[in-house]
Scaffold this active site. Sequence first.
Site, PDB file in Angstrom:
ATOM      1  N   ASP A 201       0.827  -1.193   0.000  1.00 26.84           N
ATOM      2  CA  ASP A 201       0.000   0.000   0.000  1.00 26.84           C
ATOM      3  C   ASP A 201       0.874   1.260   0.000  1.00 26.84           C
ATOM      4  OD1 ASP A 201      -2.872   0.907   0.418  1.00 26.84           O
ATOM      5  OD2 ASP A 201      -1.936   1.896   2.141  1.00 26.84           O
ATOM      6  N   GLU A 264       1.959  -0.172  -4.804  1.00 25.28           N
ATOM      7  CA  GLU A 264       0.920   0.781  -5.192  1.00 25.28           C
ATOM      8  C   GLU A 264       1.557   2.164  -5.266  1.00 25.28           C
ATOM      9  OE1 GLU A 264      -3.264   2.863  -3.888  1.00 25.28           O
ATOM     10  OE2 GLU A 264      -1.664   2.536  -2.463  1.00 25.28           O
TER      11      GLU A 264
END
Length: 532
Positions: A201, A264
């Site tokens: 993330d 990401e």
Amino acid sequence: MGHAPWWQRGIVYQVYPRSFQDSDVDGVGDLKGILRRVDYFGWLGVDAVWLSPIYPSPMADFGYDVADYRGIEPVFGTLDDFSELVAALHGRGLKLILDLVPNHTSDRHPWFVASRSGWSDPKRDWYIWRDAAPDGGPPNNWLSTFGGSAWEWDAATGQYYYHAFAREQPDLNWRNPAVRRAVYDAMRFWLDRGVDGFRVDVMWHLLKDPAWRDNPPNPAYDGSQPEFQRLLEVNTTDQPDVHEIVAEMRALIDEYDDRVLIGEIYLPIERLVAYYGRDLAGAHLPFNFQLILTAWDAGRIAGLVERYEAALPAGAWPNWVLGNHDKPRIASRVGPAQARVAAMLLLTLRGTPTLYYGDEIGMRDVPIPPGMVHDPWEKNEPGMGFGRDPQRTPMQWDASALAGFTTGTPWLPLADDRAACNVEVLSNDAGSILALYRQLIELRRTSPALSLGTYRTVAAEGGVFAYERRYDGASMLVALNFGDQPDRRIELPPGDRPGRVLASTHGDRQGETVAGALTLRPDEGVIVSLTG
Ligand code: NOJ
Ligand code: MG
């Protein structure tokens, strides 16, 4: 072909666990539910399943606020359920990728509870604590992605802490080696349990400017964008030394066989590709979201593909993403006819494709009545269209009242079109988008040209984008009509044999012979084998 690792050859499928399949009537999807649907992945033909976070979480950001890096959220199940799922996937030759959320924890994570307990706590420095500015306000102008200041005052200890997202998501201090070690240990915990890799993330957020300088104003801000875009995130993201951390994560991944590190990263192409790392010792796949962010226009997409291909470091493996739990669904953005063209594009470009659950049945964004909003972003900046609930609604499995997702009350409303738009109905319709997805996936799986071949632009004009993929003498032409104009003509590259149509988004030209030129109908994409 045998030599390419699975994450190059294969296709990734993202499951948003809350919304895939409920098994215990609480209206929230769970691991046992995913287990029940495990044959679907093989039937569809994907190779790896990426699960959005399943760790214990107070759900301030629906799992992206982690309270324990080594457990399973009880709403989703248990570690035993998890092990069963790993075994079921592996037993079918499928991989499992977990979400790793290292940038921040939940404010209920024991680490943060300790950190905020006092200045002398050994974990004080695990998070980002700063004194107030002389006027008592926040230490600088940094903004939260979900709106408002990124600094939250802690009255008990008289300092502010930094949160790039919700105030319930304090950022960890990645400059502290103990933090790194703790998260790396958590990674090992899952790798030891057979996980095949991580989607990390907000990888580009991990480090911030050590001098805590203000972010400069964004001259392009016009009030329609989220508030945080008033500023350019130059001091809060993409710091040069973040690459050391990415390389450490990669080194850890490399201690295990055949695992993948995905990042990401929302950055322009030139900065994105730096995340492959020096000598490709960074992320295997820095997620490329450019298809989501680029206007749906043949010329623009062709230009994008060329810029991306040109920017890739030597040996770096590309990847493409069409949708995820943070962005409007493709079928809503471009409409149902172009959603098929988009599917053909995603599954024939050079690079690992990532599919978002439900896009294969043409699921659309579901309007969420104000009283049913869950997403913290929508709550902070209501009515602007930033909310992410519409693209997170339950998977539509069949034509029953609750679409086979649950027998309880679904946590988000189901789409109105679920009686027609669902796996069961569409799997019995040879002309459906689901049938097209399966056909394209099968073609990609069986064609080295499509999965591993080189890329070359053939045409990008008149609303058509065409390209050739080549591998070992095999050649495939992909021609896509990005609009509703009829009779779009593409000259075929010269060859001694006529081409043969392998697939059309309209489902009806298979086997057709083409010589000299190919004509596309409105909203049509076609794959032609140029080598028989
Ligand atoms: C990116 C995730 O995809 C998004 O859903 C989340 O809100 C933020 N990171 C914060 O973790
Ligand atoms: Mg449940």
